[in-house]
Scaffold this active site. Structure first.
Site, PDB file in Angstrom:
ATOM      1  N   GLU A  68       2.291 -22.232 -23.471  1.00 19.19           N
ATOM      2  CA  GLU A  68       1.053 -22.192 -22.694  1.00 19.19           C
ATOM      3  C   GLU A  68      -0.127 -22.741 -23.493  1.00 19.19           C
ATOM      4  O   GLU A  68      -0.965 -23.464 -22.953  1.00 19.19           O
ATOM      5  CB  GLU A  68       0.757 -20.767 -22.211  1.00 19.19           C
ATOM      6  CG  GLU A  68       1.639 -20.317 -21.082  1.00 19.19           C
ATOM      7  CD  GLU A  68       1.406 -21.055 -19.772  1.00 19.19           C
ATOM      8  OE1 GLU A  68       0.318 -21.631 -19.566  1.00 19.19           O
ATOM      9  OE2 GLU A  68       2.326 -21.055 -18.930  1.00 19.19           O
ATOM     10  N   GLU A  72      -2.176 -25.946 -22.140  1.00 15.46           N
ATOM     11  CA  GLU A  72      -3.571 -25.775 -21.729  1.00 15.46           C
ATOM     12  C   GLU A  72      -4.584 -26.408 -22.674  1.00 15.46           C
ATOM     13  O   GLU A  72      -5.645 -26.836 -22.232  1.00 15.46           O
ATOM     14  CB  GLU A  72      -3.883 -24.282 -21.571  1.00 15.46           C
ATOM     15  CG  GLU A  72      -3.104 -23.637 -20.448  1.00 15.46           C
ATOM     16  CD  GLU A  72      -3.291 -22.143 -20.325  1.00 15.46           C
ATOM     17  OE1 GLU A  72      -2.828 -21.589 -19.320  1.00 15.46           O
ATOM     18  OE2 GLU A  72      -3.898 -21.523 -21.217  1.00 15.46           O
ATOM     19  N   PRO A  89      -3.188  -0.833 -14.423  1.00 18.41           N
ATOM     20  CA  PRO A  89      -3.260  -1.096 -12.988  1.00 18.41           C
ATOM     21  C   PRO A  89      -4.694  -1.383 -12.519  1.00 18.41           C
ATOM     22  O   PRO A  89      -4.907  -1.721 -11.364  1.00 18.41           O
ATOM     23  CB  PRO A  89      -2.704   0.173 -12.344  1.00 18.41           C
ATOM     24  CG  PRO A  89      -2.629   1.191 -13.410  1.00 18.41           C
ATOM     25  CD  PRO A  89      -2.722   0.504 -14.731  1.00 18.41           C
ATOM     26  N   ASP A  90      -5.663  -1.282 -13.432  1.00 13.89           N
ATOM     27  CA  ASP A  90      -7.058  -1.613 -13.095  1.00 13.89           C
ATOM     28  C   ASP A  90      -7.258  -3.103 -12.852  1.00 13.89           C
ATOM     29  O   ASP A  90      -8.269  -3.515 -12.287  1.00 13.89           O
ATOM     30  CB  ASP A  90      -8.002  -1.178 -14.222  1.00 13.89           C
ATOM     31  CG  ASP A  90      -8.108   0.325 -14.353  1.00 13.89           C
ATOM     32  OD1 ASP A  90      -7.925   1.034 -13.343  1.00 13.89           O
ATOM     33  OD2 ASP A  90      -8.378   0.801 -15.468  1.00 13.89           O
ATOM     34  N   GLU A 127      -5.272 -27.243 -15.619  1.00 14.78           N
ATOM     35  CA  GLU A 127      -5.351 -25.854 -16.067  1.00 14.78           C
ATOM     36  C   GLU A 127      -6.662 -25.494 -16.761  1.00 14.78           C
ATOM     37  O   GLU A 127      -7.128 -24.373 -16.642  1.00 14.78           O
ATOM     38  CB  GLU A 127      -4.192 -25.562 -17.015  1.00 14.78           C
ATOM     39  CG  GLU A 127      -2.846 -25.782 -16.359  1.00 14.78           C
ATOM     40  CD  GLU A 127      -1.785 -24.891 -16.921  1.00 14.78           C
ATOM     41  OE1 GLU A 127      -2.099 -23.734 -17.235  1.00 14.78           O
ATOM     42  OE2 GLU A 127      -0.649 -25.351 -17.037  1.00 14.78           O
TER      43      GLU A 127
END
Length: 164
Positions: A68, A72, A89-90, A127
């Site tokens: 990546e 990028e 999970p926020d 990207e």
């Protein structure tokens, strides 16, 4: 993800849509010899981030982070450690094609420390609109999503891995 036209990140938002998927991504926290942090400005939401992307089948998290970063930014990196695992999970990401919701993701991110070993800054226009080295004291000048800023701040504060 390359055909997605828009990404909307939610942070601690009780009105955020419920996740439809949970996928692992790798990010790399890269500093240069004078302590600046490697950042890129995403084309899908205009926010600044560290190099980040999904882990593909058949590759390790470390390989994904290295890939990546190269895709990028144009820079080749070597993984040197772990910043942390971020799975709160926020953080919920909505991917849209036009007005149609394609996916609502609750990410699991493994943030790796890395150092540059080659290449040259050449952003992939699909990207990254821009890539630059940023002094950590200037991070407040950049629009950065809170979930990504949490990773950066932890990486700057300590060498001890964080697990959430």
């Amino acid at each position: 993800m390359s055909k997605r036209t828009r990404r909307v990140d939610h942070w601690k938002d009780p009105a955020a849509p419920k996740p439809t998927s949970r996928k692992t991504s790798a990010s790399v926290f890269v500093r240069d010899d004078v302590g600046r942090l490697l950042l890129l400005r995403r084309v899908d939401n205009g926010l600044w981030t560290i190099p980040t992307g999904g882990v593909k089948k058949g590759e390790t998290v470390g390989q994904a982070g290295v890939r990546e970063c190269r895709e990028e930014t144009g820079l080749d990196v070597e993984v040197t450690g772990l910043v942390g695992v971020f799975s709160t999970p926020d953080h919920v990401i909505v991917y849209l094609h036009g007005d149609r919701v394609d996916e609502v993701r609750q990410p699991i991110n493994v943030c790796l420390r890395a150092r540059v070993v080659g290449g040259a800054i050449e952003p992939d226009p699909k990207e990254a609109a821009e890539v630059r080295w940023v002094d950590p004291s200037r991070l407040d000048e950049y629009p950065i999503h809170p979930a990504l800023r949490e990773r950066m701040d932890h990486g700057l504060r300590t060498l001890e891995p964080f697990i959430s």
